[in-house]
Design a protein around this motif. Structure first.
Motif, mmCIF file in Angstrom:
data_model
loop_
_atom_site.group_PDB
_atom_site.id
_atom_site.type_symbol
_atom_site.label_atom_id
_atom_site.label_comp_id
_atom_site.label_asym_id
_atom_site.label_seq_id
_atom_site.Cartn_x
_atom_site.Cartn_y
_atom_site.Cartn_z
ATOM 1 N N VAL A 13 0.820 -1.203 0.000
ATOM 2 C CA VAL A 13 0.000 0.000 0.000
ATOM 3 C C VAL A 13 0.858 1.259 0.000
ATOM 4 O O VAL A 13 1.803 1.377 0.780
ATOM 5 N N VAL A 14 0.498 2.192 -0.881
ATOM 6 C CA VAL A 14 1.058 3.536 -0.863
ATOM 7 C C VAL A 14 -0.091 4.467 -0.498
ATOM 8 O O VAL A 14 -1.165 4.404 -1.095
ATOM 9 N N SER A 15 0.120 5.310 0.496
ATOM 10 C CA SER A 15 -0.903 6.250 0.921
ATOM 11 C C SER A 15 -0.512 7.667 0.527
ATOM 12 O O SER A 15 0.571 8.137 0.861
ATOM 13 N N LEU A 16 -1.420 8.320 -0.178
ATOM 14 C CA LEU A 16 -1.216 9.717 -0.542
ATOM 15 C C LEU A 16 -2.088 10.624 0.315
ATOM 16 O O LEU A 16 -2.246 11.808 0.015
ATOM 17 N N LEU A 17 -2.646 10.069 1.386
ATOM 18 C CA LEU A 17 -3.513 10.817 2.294
ATOM 19 C C LEU A 17 -3.032 10.631 3.723
ATOM 20 O O LEU A 17 -3.072 9.519 4.260
ATOM 21 N N LEU A 29 -2.308 -1.687 10.904
ATOM 22 C CA LEU A 29 -2.022 -2.104 9.527
ATOM 23 C C LEU A 29 -0.887 -1.314 8.889
ATOM 24 O O LEU A 29 -0.685 -1.372 7.683
ATOM 25 N N GLY A 30 -0.138 -0.592 9.686
ATOM 26 C CA GLY A 30 0.963 0.208 9.167
ATOM 27 C C GLY A 30 2.008 -0.610 8.440
ATOM 28 O O GLY A 30 2.681 -0.112 7.539
ATOM 29 N N HIS A 31 2.111 -1.883 8.794
ATOM 30 C CA HIS A 31 3.099 -2.756 8.144
ATOM 31 C C HIS A 31 2.805 -2.968 6.654
ATOM 32 O O HIS A 31 3.676 -3.396 5.906
ATOM 33 N N LEU A 32 1.590 -2.656 6.223
ATOM 34 C CA LEU A 32 1.235 -2.815 4.812
ATOM 35 C C LEU A 32 1.774 -1.675 3.946
ATOM 36 O O LEU A 32 1.873 -1.810 2.734
ATOM 37 N N LEU A 33 2.117 -0.555 4.575
ATOM 38 C CA LEU A 33 2.565 0.618 3.824
ATOM 39 C C LEU A 33 3.985 0.441 3.301
ATOM 40 O O LEU A 33 4.875 0.000 4.025
ATOM 41 N N ILE A 34 4.162 0.793 2.032
ATOM 42 C CA ILE A 34 5.485 0.735 1.401
ATOM 43 C C ILE A 34 5.906 2.093 0.856
ATOM 44 O O ILE A 34 7.013 2.255 0.377
ATOM 45 N N GLY A 35 4.997 3.079 0.919
ATOM 46 C CA GLY A 35 5.298 4.413 0.423
ATOM 47 C C GLY A 35 4.277 5.392 0.952
ATOM 48 O O GLY A 35 3.212 5.006 1.430
ATOM 49 N N ARG A 36 4.620 6.688 0.855
ATOM 50 C CA ARG A 36 3.780 7.731 1.438
ATOM 51 C C ARG A 36 3.878 9.012 0.626
ATOM 52 O O ARG A 36 4.769 9.193 -0.192
ATOM 53 N N SER A 37 2.949 9.922 0.923
ATOM 54 C CA SER A 37 3.017 11.248 0.315
ATOM 55 C C SER A 37 3.972 12.127 1.099
ATOM 56 O O SER A 37 4.381 11.791 2.209
ATOM 57 N N HIS A 38 4.276 13.268 0.538
ATOM 58 C CA HIS A 38 5.134 14.243 1.209
ATOM 59 C C HIS A 38 4.460 14.807 2.446
ATOM 60 O O HIS A 38 5.130 15.368 3.304
ATOM 61 N N GLU A 39 3.152 14.675 2.567
ATOM 62 C CA GLU A 39 2.422 15.204 3.715
ATOM 63 C C GLU A 39 2.259 14.197 4.850
ATOM 64 O O GLU A 39 1.864 14.579 5.944
ATOM 65 N N CYS A 40 2.540 12.940 4.594
ATOM 66 C CA CYS A 40 2.389 11.913 5.626
ATOM 67 C C CYS A 40 3.590 11.978 6.573
ATOM 68 O O CYS A 40 4.710 11.658 6.180
ATOM 69 N N ASP A 41 3.330 12.404 7.807
ATOM 70 C CA ASP A 41 4.428 12.543 8.764
ATOM 71 C C ASP A 41 4.100 11.999 10.157
ATOM 72 O O ASP A 41 4.838 12.205 11.108
ATOM 73 N N TRP A 42 2.982 11.298 10.275
ATOM 74 C CA TRP A 42 2.600 10.724 11.566
ATOM 75 C C TRP A 42 1.992 9.361 11.356
ATOM 76 O O TRP A 42 1.217 9.193 10.418
ATOM 77 N N PRO A 43 2.314 8.403 12.159
ATOM 78 C CA PRO A 43 3.266 8.430 13.262
ATOM 79 C C PRO A 43 4.705 8.538 12.736
ATOM 80 O O PRO A 43 4.958 8.345 11.549
ATOM 81 N N PRO A 44 5.641 8.843 13.628
ATOM 82 C CA PRO A 44 7.018 9.116 13.200
ATOM 83 C C PRO A 44 7.650 8.025 12.329
ATOM 84 O O PRO A 44 8.422 8.339 11.430
ATOM 85 N N VAL A 46 6.525 6.473 9.929
ATOM 86 C CA VAL A 46 6.154 6.586 8.522
ATOM 87 C C VAL A 46 7.210 7.368 7.735
ATOM 88 O O VAL A 46 7.349 7.207 6.521
ATOM 89 N N LEU A 47 7.978 8.190 8.430
ATOM 90 C CA LEU A 47 9.005 8.987 7.757
ATOM 91 C C LEU A 47 10.111 8.124 7.155
ATOM 92 O O LEU A 47 10.839 8.584 6.274
ATOM 93 N N ALA A 48 10.229 6.874 7.590
ATOM 94 C CA ALA A 48 11.231 5.964 7.033
ATOM 95 C C ALA A 48 10.801 5.412 5.671
ATOM 96 O O ALA A 48 11.619 4.858 4.947
ATOM 97 N N LEU A 49 9.525 5.574 5.313
ATOM 98 C CA LEU A 49 9.014 5.064 4.034
ATOM 99 C C LEU A 49 9.383 5.997 2.894
ATOM 100 O O LEU A 49 9.480 7.213 3.080
ATOM 101 N N PRO A 50 9.540 5.450 1.700
ATOM 102 C CA PRO A 50 9.824 6.298 0.538
ATOM 103 C C PRO A 50 8.685 7.295 0.290
ATOM 104 O O PRO A 50 7.516 6.951 0.417
ATOM 105 N N GLN A 51 9.040 8.497 -0.061
ATOM 106 C CA GLN A 51 8.084 9.555 -0.382
ATOM 107 C C GLN A 51 7.856 9.542 -1.884
ATOM 108 O O GLN A 51 8.822 9.579 -2.651
ATOM 109 N N VAL A 52 6.586 9.504 -2.310
ATOM 110 C CA VAL A 52 6.285 9.391 -3.741
ATOM 111 C C VAL A 52 5.582 10.619 -4.316
ATOM 112 O O VAL A 52 5.108 10.581 -5.445
ATOM 113 N N SER A 53 5.513 11.689 -3.529
ATOM 114 C CA SER A 53 4.888 12.909 -4.040
ATOM 115 C C SER A 53 5.635 14.125 -3.516
ATOM 116 O O SER A 53 6.418 14.027 -2.573
#
Length: 106
Positions: A13-17, A29-44, A46-53
């Motif tokens: 899962v990549v979350s852009l929200l 379910l945070g373990h399902l995330l493999i990427g995030r938006s530039h606005e995703c900053d919580w919980p801390p 999540v910042l280790a995930l690749p940013q895709v926006s």
């Protein structure tokens, strides 16, 4: 034939929200995330995930400048954000959580 149990745990899962990112972590379910938006900053973590926006505007500018830049970007490009297509393809998500920009917010 695949049953409903097969394939579980294979979601990528990549979350852009940011709100949905937080909700996924809140539901365990945070373990399902493999990427995030530039606005995703919580919980801390999540910042280790690749940013895709990225924002197409200077987010450090004044509110008036941001408003003007967002209006210009949306009018010209349909969005105030840029998706890093190569990174997204590299991650190979099975699900991307998105929403359309509402005319009031954008």
């Amino acid at each position: 034939m695949e049953g409903p149990e097969q394939g579980r745990g294979q979601h990528r899962v990549v979350s852009l929200l940011s709100g949905l990112t937080e909700a996924l972590y809140g539901m365990g379910l945070g373990h399902l995330l493999i990427g995030r938006s530039h606005e995703c900053d919580w919980p801390p973590q999540v910042l280790a995930l690749p940013q895709v926006s990225a924002a197409r505007v200077d987010t450090q500018a004044s509110a008036a400048t941001i408003d003007a830049e967002v209006r210009t970007a949306v009018a010209a490009l349909g969005t105030a954000y840029e998706l890093e297509d190569d990174k997204l393809r590299e991650l190979q998500p099975t699900l991307v959580l998105v929403q359309d920009s509402c005319r009031v917010c954008a």
